[in-house]
Design a protein around this motif. Structure first.
Motif, mmCIF file in Angstrom:
data_model
loop_
_atom_site.group_PDB
_atom_site.id
_atom_site.type_symbol
_atom_site.label_atom_id
_atom_site.label_comp_id
_atom_site.label_asym_id
_atom_site.label_seq_id
_atom_site.Cartn_x
_atom_site.Cartn_y
_atom_site.Cartn_z
ATOM 1 N N SER A 1 0.713 -1.090 0.025
ATOM 2 C CA SER A 1 -0.126 -0.035 0.056
ATOM 3 C C SER A 1 0.873 1.297 0.050
ATOM 4 N N GLU A 2 0.571 2.419 -0.805
ATOM 5 C CA GLU A 2 1.149 3.590 -0.930
ATOM 6 C C GLU A 2 0.485 4.642 -0.506
ATOM 7 N N HIS A 3 1.099 5.759 -0.150
ATOM 8 C CA HIS A 3 0.576 7.020 -0.272
ATOM 9 C C HIS A 3 0.681 7.802 -1.356
ATOM 10 N N ILE A 4 -0.487 8.366 -1.948
ATOM 11 C CA ILE A 4 -0.258 9.113 -3.656
ATOM 12 C C ILE A 4 -0.406 10.467 -3.166
ATOM 13 N N GLU A 5 0.567 11.059 -3.584
ATOM 14 C CA GLU A 5 0.681 12.603 -3.411
ATOM 15 C C GLU A 5 0.383 13.454 -4.928
ATOM 16 N N VAL A 6 -0.468 13.983 -4.978
ATOM 17 C CA VAL A 6 -0.714 14.835 -6.448
ATOM 18 C C VAL A 6 -0.261 16.249 -5.841
ATOM 19 N N LEU B 1 -0.585 20.948 -15.475
ATOM 20 C CA LEU B 1 -0.944 19.763 -14.836
ATOM 21 C C LEU B 1 -0.521 19.221 -13.565
ATOM 22 N N PRO B 2 -1.431 19.188 -12.591
ATOM 23 C CA PRO B 2 -0.645 18.490 -11.115
ATOM 24 C C PRO B 2 -0.434 17.194 -11.447
ATOM 25 N N ALA B 3 0.304 16.691 -10.658
ATOM 26 C CA ALA B 3 0.652 15.456 -10.912
ATOM 27 C C ALA B 3 1.543 14.503 -9.721
ATOM 28 N N LYS B 4 1.704 13.453 -9.580
ATOM 29 C CA LYS B 4 2.584 12.665 -8.712
ATOM 30 C C LYS B 4 3.987 13.479 -9.085
ATOM 31 N N PRO B 5 4.836 13.676 -8.131
ATOM 32 C CA PRO B 5 6.049 14.301 -8.484
ATOM 33 C C PRO B 5 7.142 13.039 -8.870
ATOM 34 N N ILE B 6 6.807 12.448 -9.778
ATOM 35 C CA ILE B 6 7.777 11.501 -10.407
ATOM 36 C C ILE B 6 7.554 11.389 -11.817
ATOM 37 N N ILE B 7 8.724 11.674 -12.425
ATOM 38 C CA ILE B 7 9.012 11.834 -13.784
ATOM 39 C C ILE B 7 8.761 10.528 -14.683
ATOM 40 N N ALA C 1 -6.982 16.701 -14.088
ATOM 41 C CA ALA C 1 -6.519 17.190 -12.719
ATOM 42 C C ALA C 1 -7.547 16.693 -11.551
ATOM 43 N N ALA C 2 -8.770 17.254 -11.848
ATOM 44 C CA ALA C 2 -9.829 16.889 -10.996
ATOM 45 C C ALA C 2 -9.703 15.399 -10.631
ATOM 46 N N ALA C 3 -9.762 14.641 -11.478
ATOM 47 C CA ALA C 3 -9.923 13.020 -11.576
ATOM 48 C C ALA C 3 -8.582 12.581 -10.719
ATOM 49 N N LYS C 4 -7.554 13.230 -10.947
ATOM 50 C CA LYS C 4 -6.237 12.826 -10.312
ATOM 51 C C LYS C 4 -6.388 13.220 -8.673
ATOM 52 N N PHE C 5 -6.866 14.257 -8.231
ATOM 53 C CA PHE C 5 -6.931 14.660 -6.816
ATOM 54 C C PHE C 5 -7.943 13.830 -6.266
ATOM 55 N N ALA C 6 -9.114 13.518 -6.794
ATOM 56 C CA ALA C 6 -10.254 12.652 -6.284
ATOM 57 C C ALA C 6 -9.647 11.265 -6.084
ATOM 58 N N SER C 7 -9.043 10.786 -7.147
ATOM 59 C CA SER C 7 -8.615 9.372 -7.056
ATOM 60 C C SER C 7 -7.572 9.084 -5.936
ATOM 61 N N ALA C 8 -6.597 10.386 -5.838
ATOM 62 C CA ALA C 8 -5.643 10.022 -4.690
ATOM 63 C C ALA C 8 -6.145 10.277 -3.271
ATOM 64 N N MET D 1 -2.622 0.861 -3.861
ATOM 65 C CA MET D 1 -1.550 0.921 -4.650
ATOM 66 C C MET D 1 -1.541 1.905 -5.815
ATOM 67 N N VAL D 2 -0.408 2.155 -6.329
ATOM 68 C CA VAL D 2 -0.457 3.116 -7.657
ATOM 69 C C VAL D 2 -1.816 2.631 -8.738
ATOM 70 N N MET D 3 -1.652 1.211 -9.023
ATOM 71 C CA MET D 3 -2.355 0.678 -9.823
ATOM 72 C C MET D 3 -3.819 0.809 -9.430
ATOM 73 N N ASP D 4 -4.249 0.948 -8.240
ATOM 74 C CA ASP D 4 -5.603 1.310 -7.926
ATOM 75 C C ASP D 4 -5.573 2.712 -8.205
ATOM 76 N N TYR D 5 -4.880 3.617 -7.914
ATOM 77 C CA TYR D 5 -5.247 5.149 -8.252
ATOM 78 C C TYR D 5 -5.340 5.131 -9.688
ATOM 79 N N ASN D 6 -4.663 4.378 -10.622
ATOM 80 C CA ASN D 6 -4.889 4.692 -11.856
ATOM 81 C C ASN D 6 -6.322 4.001 -12.414
ATOM 82 N N GLN D 7 -6.509 2.851 -11.880
ATOM 83 C CA GLN D 7 -7.860 2.320 -12.062
ATOM 84 C C GLN D 7 -8.971 3.315 -11.744
ATOM 85 N N ARG D 8 -8.890 4.000 -10.939
ATOM 86 C CA ARG D 8 -9.964 5.087 -10.305
ATOM 87 C C ARG D 8 -10.339 6.220 -11.093
ATOM 88 N N LYS D 9 -9.034 6.587 -11.798
ATOM 89 C CA LYS D 9 -9.241 7.800 -12.660
ATOM 90 C C LYS D 9 -9.209 7.355 -14.223
#
Length: 200
Positions: free
Chosen positions: A27-32, A72-78, A157-164, A173-181
């Motif tokens: 499990s991970e903390h998702i930061e946008v 565009l807001p994002a996770k701070p990962i290139i 951007a709104a979908a990213k914040f809501a999913s996180a 996990m990140v894959m769950d975050y991706n699935q929700r958006k």
């Protein structure tokens, strides 16, 4: 060359299709966070290191994903798409990448023979593909579309914040975050594909 049908095809994530080369994530903390104008410079630093490690084996090194879209807001990962002559031929690139500080963490043979590497500093996800990969083409198209279409950028951007927010409240996990958006992404992709004449 990838066909239109291959480019527009959506692939469903299959955890059974992932071969982990390192311990699987927990499990991970998702930061946008808001867009950081330092992200392009971080990409250039990473691209230079990858090119120094691989030389001509690196056919292309592209900045993709949300950090490649100004504003565009994002996770701070290139996110980086690295194209090599054959992603299945790990002996041709994996030792040099790992020696340069980019460990390859997993492979997905059923998903365009995708390989995934990571950098800790600067933080980066490196997606390794063979030439003309439909997924890499989608990544570049979506990047350019979001740069050109602020209304879709705002919706994403709104979908990213809501999913996180949901993942951080419920766990995942990140894959769950991706699935929700994913529904918003697919809506934007459909509009983009239609505008490019790839679907009716």
């Amino acid at each position: 060359m990838a066909s239109a049908a291959e480019i527009v095809r959506n692939h469903e994530y299959d955890p059974n299709g992932v071969e982990y080369l390192a311990p699987s994530p927990k499990s991970e903390h998702i930061e946008v966070v808001p867009y950081d104008p330092a992200w392009p410079d971080a990409f250039e630093e990473l691209a230079a290191r990858i090119h120094a490690a691989l030389g001509d084996v690196a056919l292309s090194i592209e900045h993709v994903g949300s950090t490649s879209v100004p504003g565009l807001p994002a996770k701070p990962i290139i996110d980086i798409d690295l194209t090599v002559p054959d992603s299945r031929d790990e002996a041709a690139y994996r030792p040099a990448l790992e020696a340069a500080g980019f460990p390859v963490l997993f492979r997905e043979p059923v998903f365009h023979e995708h390989r995934f590497a990571r950098s800790d500093s600067p933080p980066a996800n490196i997606h390794i593909w063979s030439p003309d990969c439909p997924e890499a083409i989608r990544h570049r198209m979506l990047r350019d579309w979001l740069i050109a279409h602020p209304e879709d950028r705002e919706q994403y951007a709104a979908a990213k914040f809501a999913s996180a927010e949901q993942i951080n409240a419920e766990g995942g996990m990140v894959m769950d975050y991706n699935q929700r958006k994913q529904p918003v992404i697919r809506y934007i992709l459909e509009r983009m594909f239609r505008a490019h004449g790839l679907i009716d």
